[in-house]
Write a protein that holds these residues in place. Structure first.
Motif, PDB file in Angstrom:
ATOM      1  N   ASP A 304       0.988  -0.800   0.108  1.00 17.41           N
ATOM      2  CA  ASP A 304       0.181  -0.005   0.271  1.00 17.41           C
ATOM      3  C   ASP A 304       0.805   1.786  -0.381  1.00 17.41           C
ATOM      4  O   ASP A 304       0.718   2.381  -0.589  1.00 17.41           O
ATOM      5  CB  ASP A 304      -0.893   0.049   1.053  1.00 17.41           C
ATOM      6  CG  ASP A 304      -2.166  -1.140   0.714  1.00 17.41           C
ATOM      7  OD1 ASP A 304      -2.254  -1.380   0.359  1.00 17.41           O
ATOM      8  OD2 ASP A 304      -2.667  -1.402   1.880  1.00 17.41           O
ATOM      9  N   VAL A 305       2.144   1.138   0.711  1.00 17.57           N
ATOM     10  CA  VAL A 305       2.940   2.634   0.768  1.00 17.57           C
ATOM     11  C   VAL A 305       3.087   2.792  -0.840  1.00 17.57           C
ATOM     12  O   VAL A 305       3.155   3.584  -1.116  1.00 17.57           O
ATOM     13  CB  VAL A 305       3.955   1.384   2.043  1.00 17.57           C
ATOM     14  CG1 VAL A 305       4.933   3.118   1.738  1.00 17.57           C
ATOM     15  CG2 VAL A 305       3.648   1.730   3.064  1.00 17.57           C
ATOM     16  N   LEU A 306       3.547   1.730  -1.543  1.00 12.18           N
ATOM     17  CA  LEU A 306       4.183   1.479  -2.705  1.00 12.18           C
ATOM     18  C   LEU A 306       3.008   2.177  -3.997  1.00 12.18           C
ATOM     19  O   LEU A 306       3.287   3.282  -4.460  1.00 12.18           O
ATOM     20  CB  LEU A 306       4.517  -0.047  -3.714  1.00 12.18           C
ATOM     21  CG  LEU A 306       5.208   0.388  -5.086  1.00 12.18           C
ATOM     22  CD1 LEU A 306       6.254   0.950  -5.398  1.00 12.18           C
ATOM     23  CD2 LEU A 306       4.788  -1.189  -5.771  1.00 12.18           C
ATOM     24  N   LYS A 307       1.581   1.919  -3.029  1.00 13.90           N
ATOM     25  CA  LYS A 307       0.583   2.359  -4.047  1.00 13.90           C
ATOM     26  C   LYS A 307       0.553   3.618  -4.371  1.00 13.90           C
ATOM     27  O   LYS A 307       0.352   4.553  -5.101  1.00 13.90           O
ATOM     28  CB  LYS A 307      -0.615   1.044  -3.383  1.00 13.90           C
ATOM     29  CG  LYS A 307      -1.488   1.065  -5.130  1.00 13.90           C
ATOM     30  CD  LYS A 307      -2.926   0.653  -4.504  1.00 13.90           C
ATOM     31  CE  LYS A 307      -2.324  -0.272  -4.767  1.00 13.90           C
ATOM     32  NZ  LYS A 307      -3.423  -1.402  -3.883  1.00 13.90           N
ATOM     33  N   SER A 308       0.963   4.326  -2.780  1.00 14.97           N
ATOM     34  CA  SER A 308       0.491   5.809  -2.693  1.00 14.97           C
ATOM     35  C   SER A 308       1.827   6.510  -3.364  1.00 14.97           C
ATOM     36  O   SER A 308       1.609   7.571  -3.229  1.00 14.97           O
ATOM     37  CB  SER A 308       0.276   5.748  -0.990  1.00 14.97           C
ATOM     38  OG  SER A 308       1.039   5.819  -0.547  1.00 14.97           O
ATOM     39  N   ALA A 309       2.739   5.885  -2.870  1.00 20.45           N
ATOM     40  CA  ALA A 309       3.770   6.555  -3.559  1.00 20.45           C
ATOM     41  C   ALA A 309       4.027   6.828  -4.573  1.00 20.45           C
ATOM     42  O   ALA A 309       4.231   7.322  -5.765  1.00 20.45           O
ATOM     43  CB  ALA A 309       5.501   6.135  -3.501  1.00 20.45           C
ATOM     44  N   GLU A 310       3.581   5.369  -6.312  1.00 22.37           N
ATOM     45  CA  GLU A 310       3.024   6.214  -7.418  1.00 22.37           C
ATOM     46  C   GLU A 310       2.605   7.075  -6.889  1.00 22.37           C
ATOM     47  O   GLU A 310       2.477   7.226  -8.453  1.00 22.37           O
ATOM     48  CB  GLU A 310       2.847   4.128  -7.600  1.00 22.37           C
ATOM     49  CG  GLU A 310       3.812   3.433  -8.195  1.00 22.37           C
ATOM     50  CD  GLU A 310       3.387   2.025  -8.671  1.00 22.37           C
ATOM     51  OE1 GLU A 310       4.070   1.538  -8.891  1.00 22.37           O
ATOM     52  OE2 GLU A 310       2.572   1.650  -8.393  1.00 22.37           O
ATOM     53  N   GLU A 311       1.080   7.055  -6.985  1.00 21.14           N
ATOM     54  CA  GLU A 311       0.429   7.815  -7.214  1.00 21.14           C
ATOM     55  C   GLU A 311       0.418   9.352  -7.157  1.00 21.14           C
ATOM     56  O   GLU A 311       0.625  10.226  -7.643  1.00 21.14           O
ATOM     57  CB  GLU A 311      -0.664   7.936  -5.797  1.00 21.14           C
ATOM     58  CG  GLU A 311      -2.377   6.434  -6.664  1.00 21.14           C
ATOM     59  CD  GLU A 311      -3.087   6.297  -5.487  1.00 21.14           C
ATOM     60  OE1 GLU A 311      -3.021   6.981  -4.570  1.00 21.14           O
ATOM     61  OE2 GLU A 311      -3.385   5.271  -5.261  1.00 21.14           O
ATOM     62  N   GLU A 312       1.531   9.954  -5.747  1.00 19.11           N
ATOM     63  CA  GLU A 312       2.368  10.681  -5.411  1.00 19.11           C
ATOM     64  C   GLU A 312       2.869  11.242  -6.596  1.00 19.11           C
ATOM     65  O   GLU A 312       2.803  12.498  -7.548  1.00 19.11           O
ATOM     66  CB  GLU A 312       2.994  10.527  -4.296  1.00 19.11           C
ATOM     67  CG  GLU A 312       2.966  11.530  -3.452  1.00 19.11           C
ATOM     68  CD  GLU A 312       1.984  12.582  -3.653  1.00 19.11           C
ATOM     69  OE1 GLU A 312       2.340  13.700  -3.824  1.00 19.11           O
ATOM     70  OE2 GLU A 312       0.597  12.059  -2.850  1.00 19.11           O
TER      71      GLU A 312
END
Ligand SMILES: [Zn+2]
Length: 322
Positions: A304-312
């Motif tokens: 999930d951390v990766l997902k939010s980093a990718e969105e950012e």
């Protein structure tokens, strides 16, 4: 991290052992020539070539191709491919494959650079031994589709033994002789043996850096206080094994500073690199809380951390284009 495999059956590959003994011995003679005999221009040129090759390994093979921590425009990918070729450490594809195996099977017998076996194994022996037959079976578990699709990686792999000897070896050795009258001997030993001895160790260090710059679990300070003058130990190298896609993770113990990270930020400003992924402290705190209190699996929290980093990263990329 995966389940452990039977003990490895790796053996010394003696031609490789001999090659590296010669390379390091001749490289030492190159160092002597560099200090006492070479022209200043040769010293500067050797430094520039070695640093460029280092970028090919750190920002190219490691952060771009192995961990997709950012996106690079095609001229930058071409530059990084050529810079990596200058390092003379084999092709990008094989480097990335071995490094992804190292991360996926970290500290198991399948891990080619198993840190549990100590620094010498991780840094030296693992690079001069035959590969573990168990590891070969797991090669197909590694997703290499993104690297397969990169035309520059393909070209380098296909024509490595033409590009590397000409572009990576003969041209850099020839330049000092041709343009400022350096002796052939000095050029061969400094830009040939010494440079390759250095870049080979940079490449090896990426897989063994944790054992130099990483604190052991539970340690707050290095046990040997004198070592802080030479090595700044921290938990950042361990962080890289949890969130390997964070572009701020330096290969040699740093986080959010260091030469390669600064250069990457400059490339972003110039618009040739984009989509730089990083985790915020808040994301990490939330992930740890969910794992500790919510009982959610750590891997899911990190995903999930990766997902939010990718969105950012995507948001930033779009903002840059407008
Ligand atoms: Zn890595």
């Amino acid at each position: 991290m995966q389940e452990d495999a039977p003990p490895s059956k790796r053996e010394m590959h003696w031609p490789t052992v001999l090659w590296y003994i010669y390379l390091h011995a001749l490289g030492l003679w190159g160092l002597w020539l560099l200090i006492f005999e070479a022209k200043w221009l040769t010293v500067i040129f050797a430094a520039v070539i070695t640093l460029t090759a280092t970028l090919g390994i750190t920002l190219g093979a490691h952060r771009l191709w192995a961990h997709s921590s950012y996106t690079a425009s095609w001229p930058l990918r071409l530059f990084l491919m050529l810079a990596h070729t200058l390092a003379g450490v084999g092709n990008i594809y094989d480097w990335v494959l071995a490094h992804r195996i190292h991360h996926k099977f970290y500290k198991t017998n399948i891990d080619p650079y198993n840190h549990d076996k100590g620094f010498l194994y991780s840094h030296v022996f693992s690079n001069v031994m035959t590969s573990n037959p168990e590891m070969e079976k797991h090669v197909r578990d590694i997703d290499m589709r993104d690297v397969d699709l990169d035309g520059f990686v393909y070209l380098q792999r296909r024509f490595y033994w033409i590009i590397m000897p000409i572009f990576g070896l003969l041209l850099p050795i020839n330049a000092p002789v041709e343009y400022w009258g350096e002796s052939v001997m000095n050029s061969i030993f400094i830009l040939g043996f010494l440079r390759f001895a250095l870049t080979v160790n940079v490449s090896w260090l990426i897989n063994s850096a944790n054992l130099i710059w990483g604190l052991k679990p539970g340690q707050k300070y290095p046990p040997d206080e004198n070592s802080i003058f030479l090595v700044r130990k921290s938990y950042w190298p361990h962080y890289h094994y949890m969130l390997p896609w964070d572009y701020k993770s330096g290969e040699f113990g740093t986080y959010d500073r260091g030469c390669s990270t600064t250069i990457l930020v400059i490339w972003e400003t110039l618009g040739i690199a984009s989509g730089l992924k990083t985790a915020t402290s808040e994301d990490i705190r939330n992930a740890l809380a969910r794992a500790a209190i919510g009982g959610v699996k750590m891997e899911d929290c990190l995903r999930d951390v990766l997902k939010s980093a990718e969105e950012e990263a995507l948001k930033k990329q779009l903002a840059f284009k407008h």
